[in-house]
Design an enzyme around this catalytic site. Structure first.
Site, PDB file in Angstrom:
ATOM      1  N   ARG A 138       0.851  -1.186   0.000  1.00 35.03           N
ATOM      2  CA  ARG A 138       0.000   0.000   0.000  1.00 35.03           C
ATOM      3  C   ARG A 138       0.886   1.235   0.000  1.00 35.03           C
ATOM      4  O   ARG A 138       1.786   1.354   0.816  1.00 35.03           O
ATOM      5  CB  ARG A 138      -0.876   0.024   1.250  1.00 35.03           C
ATOM      6  CG  ARG A 138      -1.999  -0.947   1.141  1.00 35.03           C
ATOM      7  CD  ARG A 138      -2.984  -0.677   2.236  1.00 35.03           C
ATOM      8  NE  ARG A 138      -3.286  -1.918   2.916  1.00 35.03           N
ATOM      9  CZ  ARG A 138      -3.888  -1.985   4.093  1.00 35.03           C
ATOM     10  NH1 ARG A 138      -4.220  -0.890   4.723  1.00 35.03           N
ATOM     11  NH2 ARG A 138      -4.161  -3.144   4.609  1.00 35.03           N
ATOM     12  N   ARG A 189      -3.729   6.734   4.902  1.00 36.28           N
ATOM     13  CA  ARG A 189      -4.028   7.787   5.873  1.00 36.28           C
ATOM     14  C   ARG A 189      -2.835   8.633   6.251  1.00 36.28           C
ATOM     15  O   ARG A 189      -2.980   9.694   6.829  1.00 36.28           O
ATOM     16  CB  ARG A 189      -4.629   7.156   7.126  1.00 36.28           C
ATOM     17  CG  ARG A 189      -6.087   6.782   6.928  1.00 36.28           C
ATOM     18  CD  ARG A 189      -6.574   5.879   8.009  1.00 36.28           C
ATOM     19  NE  ARG A 189      -5.774   4.660   8.006  1.00 36.28           N
ATOM     20  CZ  ARG A 189      -6.121   3.531   8.612  1.00 36.28           C
ATOM     21  NH1 ARG A 189      -7.225   3.481   9.306  1.00 36.28           N
ATOM     22  NH2 ARG A 189      -5.358   2.471   8.543  1.00 36.28           N
ATOM     23  N   ARG A 203     -10.762  11.395   2.011  1.00 41.15           N
ATOM     24  CA  ARG A 203     -11.491  10.483   2.896  1.00 41.15           C
ATOM     25  C   ARG A 203     -12.476  11.205   3.817  1.00 41.15           C
ATOM     26  O   ARG A 203     -13.380  10.575   4.357  1.00 41.15           O
ATOM     27  CB  ARG A 203     -10.501   9.644   3.719  1.00 41.15           C
ATOM     28  CG  ARG A 203      -9.853   8.529   2.929  1.00 41.15           C
ATOM     29  CD  ARG A 203     -10.765   7.304   2.790  1.00 41.15           C
ATOM     30  NE  ARG A 203     -10.693   6.480   3.982  1.00 41.15           N
ATOM     31  CZ  ARG A 203     -11.668   6.325   4.856  1.00 41.15           C
ATOM     32  NH1 ARG A 203     -12.812   6.941   4.682  1.00 41.15           N
ATOM     33  NH2 ARG A 203     -11.509   5.540   5.897  1.00 41.15           N
ATOM     34  N   ASP A 210      -8.925  -2.523  -3.319  1.00 42.16           N
ATOM     35  CA  ASP A 210      -8.653  -3.329  -2.129  1.00 42.16           C
ATOM     36  C   ASP A 210      -8.807  -4.803  -2.499  1.00 42.16           C
ATOM     37  O   ASP A 210      -9.647  -5.147  -3.338  1.00 42.16           O
ATOM     38  CB  ASP A 210      -9.584  -2.970  -0.966  1.00 42.16           C
ATOM     39  CG  ASP A 210      -9.040  -3.521   0.357  1.00 42.16           C
ATOM     40  OD1 ASP A 210      -8.227  -2.830   0.997  1.00 42.16           O
ATOM     41  OD2 ASP A 210      -9.394  -4.663   0.704  1.00 42.16           O
ATOM     42  N   TYR A 229     -10.064 -13.932   5.370  1.00 44.74           N
ATOM     43  CA  TYR A 229     -11.054 -12.879   5.664  1.00 44.74           C
ATOM     44  C   TYR A 229     -12.473 -13.419   5.514  1.00 44.74           C
ATOM     45  O   TYR A 229     -13.363 -13.085   6.309  1.00 44.74           O
ATOM     46  CB  TYR A 229     -10.860 -11.678   4.738  1.00 44.74           C
ATOM     47  CG  TYR A 229      -9.717 -10.788   5.151  1.00 44.74           C
ATOM     48  CD1 TYR A 229      -9.837  -9.943   6.247  1.00 44.74           C
ATOM     49  CD2 TYR A 229      -8.511 -10.796   4.458  1.00 44.74           C
ATOM     50  CE1 TYR A 229      -8.792  -9.123   6.639  1.00 44.74           C
ATOM     51  CE2 TYR A 229      -7.457  -9.984   4.837  1.00 44.74           C
ATOM     52  CZ  TYR A 229      -7.601  -9.154   5.926  1.00 44.74           C
ATOM     53  OH  TYR A 229      -6.565  -8.342   6.315  1.00 44.74           O
TER      54      TYR A 229
HETATM   55  O1  CP3 Z   1      -1.829   2.751  -2.845  1.00 45.38           O
HETATM   56  C1  CP3 Z   1      -2.495   1.937  -2.221  1.00 45.38           C
HETATM   57  O2  CP3 Z   1      -2.703   2.062  -1.016  1.00 45.38           O
HETATM   58  C2  CP3 Z   1      -3.076   0.781  -2.964  1.00 45.38           C
HETATM   59  C3  CP3 Z   1      -4.394   0.349  -2.542  1.00 45.38           C
HETATM   60  C4  CP3 Z   1      -4.517  -0.795  -1.563  1.00 45.38           C
HETATM   61  C5  CP3 Z   1      -5.480  -0.791  -0.512  1.00 45.38           C
HETATM   62  N1  CP3 Z   1      -5.521  -2.032   0.032  1.00 45.38           N
HETATM   63  C6  CP3 Z   1      -6.361   0.355  -0.112  1.00 45.38           C
HETATM   64  C7  CP3 Z   1      -6.693   0.447   1.331  1.00 45.38           C
HETATM   65  C8  CP3 Z   1      -3.906  -2.047  -1.571  1.00 45.38           C
HETATM   66  C9  CP3 Z   1      -2.775  -2.560  -2.422  1.00 45.38           C
HETATM   67  C10 CP3 Z   1      -4.566  -2.833  -0.563  1.00 45.38           C
HETATM   68  C11 CP3 Z   1      -4.279  -4.253  -0.330  1.00 45.38           C
HETATM   69  C12 CP3 Z   1      -4.822  -4.904   0.878  1.00 45.38           C
HETATM   70  N2  CP3 Z   1      -6.008  -4.689   1.509  1.00 45.38           N
HETATM   71  C13 CP3 Z   1      -4.177  -5.978   1.522  1.00 45.38           C
HETATM   72  C14 CP3 Z   1      -2.883  -6.630   1.054  1.00 45.38           C
HETATM   73  C15 CP3 Z   1      -1.683  -5.796   1.352  1.00 45.38           C
HETATM   74  C16 CP3 Z   1      -1.365  -5.702   2.811  1.00 45.38           C
HETATM   75  O3  CP3 Z   1      -1.334  -4.574   3.297  1.00 45.38           O
HETATM   76  O4  CP3 Z   1      -1.182  -6.747   3.433  1.00 45.38           O
HETATM   77  C17 CP3 Z   1      -4.966  -6.340   2.616  1.00 45.38           C
HETATM   78  C18 CP3 Z   1      -4.658  -7.424   3.633  1.00 45.38           C
HETATM   79  C19 CP3 Z   1      -6.139  -5.537   2.595  1.00 45.38           C
HETATM   80  C20 CP3 Z   1      -7.316  -5.599   3.512  1.00 45.38           C
HETATM   81  C21 CP3 Z   1      -7.529  -4.317   4.223  1.00 45.38           C
HETATM   82  N3  CP3 Z   1      -7.961  -3.146   3.639  1.00 45.38           N
HETATM   83  C22 CP3 Z   1      -7.382  -4.066   5.596  1.00 45.38           C
HETATM   84  C23 CP3 Z   1      -6.913  -5.087   6.618  1.00 45.38           C
HETATM   85  C24 CP3 Z   1      -7.732  -2.721   5.815  1.00 45.38           C
HETATM   86  C25 CP3 Z   1      -7.847  -1.997   7.123  1.00 45.38           C
HETATM   87  C26 CP3 Z   1      -6.546  -1.779   7.766  1.00 45.38           C
HETATM   88  C27 CP3 Z   1      -6.312  -0.351   8.094  1.00 45.38           C
HETATM   89  O5  CP3 Z   1      -5.191   0.105   7.913  1.00 45.38           O
HETATM   90  O6  CP3 Z   1      -7.275   0.290   8.552  1.00 45.38           O
HETATM   91  C28 CP3 Z   1      -8.041  -2.156   4.565  1.00 45.38           C
HETATM   92  C29 CP3 Z   1      -8.432  -0.745   4.340  1.00 45.38           C
HETATM   93  C30 CP3 Z   1      -7.606  -0.040   3.311  1.00 45.38           C
HETATM   94  N4  CP3 Z   1      -7.472  -0.432   2.017  1.00 45.38           N
HETATM   95  C31 CP3 Z   1      -6.866   1.160   3.498  1.00 45.38           C
HETATM   96  C32 CP3 Z   1      -6.302   1.472   2.246  1.00 45.38           C
HETATM   97  C33 CP3 Z   1      -5.462   2.653   1.875  1.00 45.38           C
HETATM   98  C34 CP3 Z   1      -6.771   1.925   4.834  1.00 45.38           C
HETATM   99  C35 CP3 Z   1      -7.005   3.382   4.741  1.00 45.38           C
HETATM  100  C36 CP3 Z   1      -8.422   3.860   4.877  1.00 45.38           C
HETATM  101  O7  CP3 Z   1      -9.158   3.440   5.777  1.00 45.38           O
HETATM  102  O8  CP3 Z   1      -8.764   4.729   4.079  1.00 45.38           O
END
Ligand code: CP3
Length: 318
Positions: free
Chosen positions: A2, A6, A15, A51, A128
């Site tokens: 990622r 945030r 957001r 995601d 998940y």
């Molecule tokens: O530039 C980028 O950020 C690319 C987009 C991206 C997101 N998720 C957006 C996102 C990518 C590549 C992912 C992959 C993802 N999502 C994974 C695999 C990579 C890793 O980090 O292990 C996993 C396990 C997920 C599942 C997921 N999505 C979780 C567990 C969470 C919540 C965790 C948290 O930090 O709150 C998300 C939410 C999420 N997806 C965010 C982002 C940028 C968090 C930011 C927000 O809430 O806006």
């Protein structure tokens, strides 16, 4: 990893008006977020803003993100009937908005910045779907795996087909590389990885590879079974910081490329310590072709953007 998130003020600003799912569902916004880290950080590639859990919506599993609590799956998988009920997805139809975001992001990016598409690996997605959200121990997941191996294999087989075709569709839409995220597979023993997961990852990677796009196969905690993990496929193996990158490279073989592996927490360290760790990774890669410098996992929300920029500049030779 990622890249957006945030820790970036411009992301937090968007957001305030849109939920994370809104951002993903609106191709214009998803494309805009995809470009944010490229502009702000000076990185060499862009990762699509989406995601790994988005396919759960058309699968009927019910997906939401609660502030500060991570993902929530309303209808988790518990038994065989739940797996049999899962529809077979058509990525163009069911996840067309992601493919549109790929097209828009590709068109908006500078020509020398490749766009990386991605999907979750069968194990991580299944975890998940079965847990109903994030987990520390993966108790439900492992219970299903051991108690009902036929159900387990059917579920992972469905996930493998889904993500294999979905990744190939992203390549057709303009993604120039594809990343398969097996973020939580390191919770398994080497023997269980080999028995319960490897064949399904191999199938997903083979379907994706048919697109011709290079593939990054990423996992965390994979050091105990890195050879098996690499044998599932991927032109590039993504490793975390729990193994020195030169050890990992030796084990996967020099014919493969490698991605990694700075601890995201190093971005919270004082600059001299952070820079020492960056230089150590670069030195271990020893200028061999095929090293993609990256974090070993995603940027932590507490991170200062200036620290990320400083790492990019240092890796670029600044
Ligand atoms: O530039 C980028 O950020 C690319 C987009 C991206 C997101 N998720 C957006 C996102 C990518 C590549 C992912 C992959 C993802 N999502 C994974 C695999 C990579 C890793 O980090 O292990 C996993 C396990 C997920 C599942 C997921 N999505 C979780 C567990 C969470 C919540 C965790 C948290 O930090 O709150 C998300 C939410 C999420 N997806 C965010 C982002 C940028 C968090 C930011 C927000 O809430 O806006």
């Amino acid at each position: 990893m990622r890249q957006a998130g945030r820790y970036m003020p411009e992301y937090r600003k968007l957001r305030e008006q849109h939920s994370i799912l809104d951002l993903c569902h609106t191709p214009e916004l998803a494309a805009q977020v995809t470009l944010q880290p490229v502009t702000r950080l000076g990185v060499d590639a862009a990762i699509l803003f989406a995601d790994i859990l988005l396919p759960f919506e058309p699968l009927g599993l019910g997906l939401s993100f609660a502030a500060g609590e991570g993902p929530h799956i309303a209808n988790p998988i518990e038994r065989l009937a739940d797996v049999e009920r899962l529809p077979v997805l058509d990525p163009e139809e069911d996840l067309g908005y992601v493919l549109e975001a790929v097209r828009l992001a590709r068109a908006a990016l500078p020509g020398d910045i490749p766009l990386i598409g991605f999907a979750g690996a069968p194990f991580t997605l299944a975890s998940y779907a079965v847990e109903g959200g994030s987990s520390r121990t993966f108790t439900r997941t492992k219970t299903l795996m051991y108690q009902a191996p036929d159900t387990w294999n059917l579920l992972l087989g469905r996930m493998a087909d889904l993500v294999g075709h979905y990744l190939a569709a992203q390549a057709r839409a303009g993604a120039q590389a594809l990343q398969l995220f097996d973020s939580w597979v390191g919770c398994l023993s080497p023997a269980d990885y080999r028995t319960y997961v490897l064949p399904h990852s191999r199938r997903a990677l083979a379907l994706a590879a048919a697109s011709g796009a290079p593939i990054i196969h990423f996992g965390t905690g994979t050091a105990p079974f890195l050879e098996d993990f690499a044998s599932a496929g991927g032109d590039v193996i993504g490793v975390d910081w729990r193994i020195p990158i030169d050890d990992a490279w030796g084990r996967i073989g020099e014919s493969r490329a490698i991605q990694g592996n700075l601890d995201p927490a190093a971005l919270l360290a004082p600059a001299p310590e952070r820079d020492r760790q960056v230089r150590d990774i670069v030195a271990r890669a020893a200028g061999r072709p095929g090293h993609i410098f990256n974090l070993g996992h995603g940027v932590l929300p507490e991170t200062d953007v200036a620290a990320v920029r400083a790492v990019v500049e240092l890796v670029h030779g600044g």
